[in-house]
Design an enzyme around this catalytic site. Structure first.
Site, PDB file in Angstrom:
ATOM      1  N   TYR A  50       0.850  -1.197   0.000  1.00 11.48           N
ATOM      2  CA  TYR A  50       0.000   0.000   0.000  1.00 11.48           C
ATOM      3  C   TYR A  50       0.884   1.246   0.000  1.00 11.48           C
ATOM      4  O   TYR A  50       0.706   2.140   0.826  1.00 11.48           O
ATOM      5  CB  TYR A  50      -0.959   0.040   1.208  1.00 11.48           C
ATOM      6  CG  TYR A  50      -2.055  -0.999   1.179  1.00 11.48           C
ATOM      7  CD1 TYR A  50      -3.104  -0.906   0.256  1.00 11.48           C
ATOM      8  CD2 TYR A  50      -2.063  -2.058   2.076  1.00 11.48           C
ATOM      9  CE1 TYR A  50      -4.114  -1.848   0.232  1.00 11.48           C
ATOM     10  CE2 TYR A  50      -3.067  -3.010   2.065  1.00 11.48           C
ATOM     11  CZ  TYR A  50      -4.089  -2.897   1.145  1.00 11.48           C
ATOM     12  OH  TYR A  50      -5.090  -3.826   1.129  1.00 11.48           O
ATOM     13  N   HIS A  51       1.845   1.269  -0.893  1.00 20.76           N
ATOM     14  CA  HIS A  51       2.669   2.461  -1.002  1.00 20.76           C
ATOM     15  C   HIS A  51       3.379   2.459  -2.363  1.00 20.76           C
ATOM     16  O   HIS A  51       3.390   1.447  -3.068  1.00 20.76           O
ATOM     17  CB  HIS A  51       3.711   2.517   0.133  1.00 20.76           C
ATOM     18  CG  HIS A  51       4.634   1.360   0.172  1.00 20.76           C
ATOM     19  ND1 HIS A  51       4.539   0.343   1.075  1.00 20.76           N
ATOM     20  CD2 HIS A  51       5.690   1.039  -0.621  1.00 20.76           C
ATOM     21  CE1 HIS A  51       5.479  -0.543   0.861  1.00 20.76           C
ATOM     22  NE2 HIS A  51       6.196  -0.151  -0.176  1.00 20.76           N
ATOM     23  N   ALA A  52       3.971   3.597  -2.674  1.00 19.26           N
ATOM     24  CA  ALA A  52       4.877   3.726  -3.829  1.00 19.26           C
ATOM     25  C   ALA A  52       6.173   4.341  -3.299  1.00 19.26           C
ATOM     26  O   ALA A  52       6.229   4.789  -2.156  1.00 19.26           O
ATOM     27  CB  ALA A  52       4.258   4.622  -4.895  1.00 19.26           C
TER      28      ALA A  52
END
Ligand code: T46
Length: 134
Positions: A50-52
């Site tokens: 749930y991230h970049a």
């Protein structure tokens, strides 16, 4: 597959004793490897990620078991199952990632181009979409 990520196939140096894969920066890893971490014992039904990342490049290799990466470039989402230690997922650009469907025995090794830096993470999806527009 899109430009911000690609599947790499490593050359397996096998003989009658079994298999061996070697990863060397500048040869089959396109960046200097500053950090290695691994994820294991992930509980069933857990979704990680749930991230970049803004700058970080990484190669993810499932050396045992399987898991699925959901890769989102802000326009399209694609699922890539990793279940083969001969393959690495190179993530080299701005990609929102979620990791799911971990098998009980999954060991996910990640080679990273930078030291750990929380300020390189985009953990808010709306913010990621704004970044992805530029
Ligand atoms: C990524 C995916 C594939 C550290 O202190 N040092 C580290 O090198 C890492 C990777 C994590 N941490 C700390 C930060 C958190 O407190 O370990 C905890 C768990 O990290 P996180 O929730 O970011 O883990 P994942 O599985 O969601 O994401 C990880 C990587 O962080 C990320 O860069 O691309 O694996």
């Amino acid at each position: 597959m899109q430009a911000n990520y690609e599947l790499i196939t490593f050359n397996a140096l096998g003989d009658e004793r079994g298999s061996l894969i070697s990863i060397e920066e500048g040869y089959n890893a396109p960046f200097d490897i500053k950090r290695v971490y691994y994820i294991f014992d992930t509980k069933k039904d857990v979704i990680r990620g749930y991230h970049a990342h803004i700058k970080l490049q990484q190669i993810a290799i499932v050396i045992k078991g399987s898991c699925t990466f959901v890769l989102d470039d802000g326009k399209t989402r694609q699922e890539v199952e990793l279940n083969n230690p001969n393959q690495g997922l190179l993530i080299k650009g701005l990609i929102w990632r979620e990791m799911q469907d971990f098998s009980d025995d999954c060991v996910l090794v990640v080679l990273a181009s930078e030291h750990y830096d929380e300020s390189d993470y985009i953990r808010d999806y709306e913010k990621f979409i704004e970044y992805a527009k530029n």
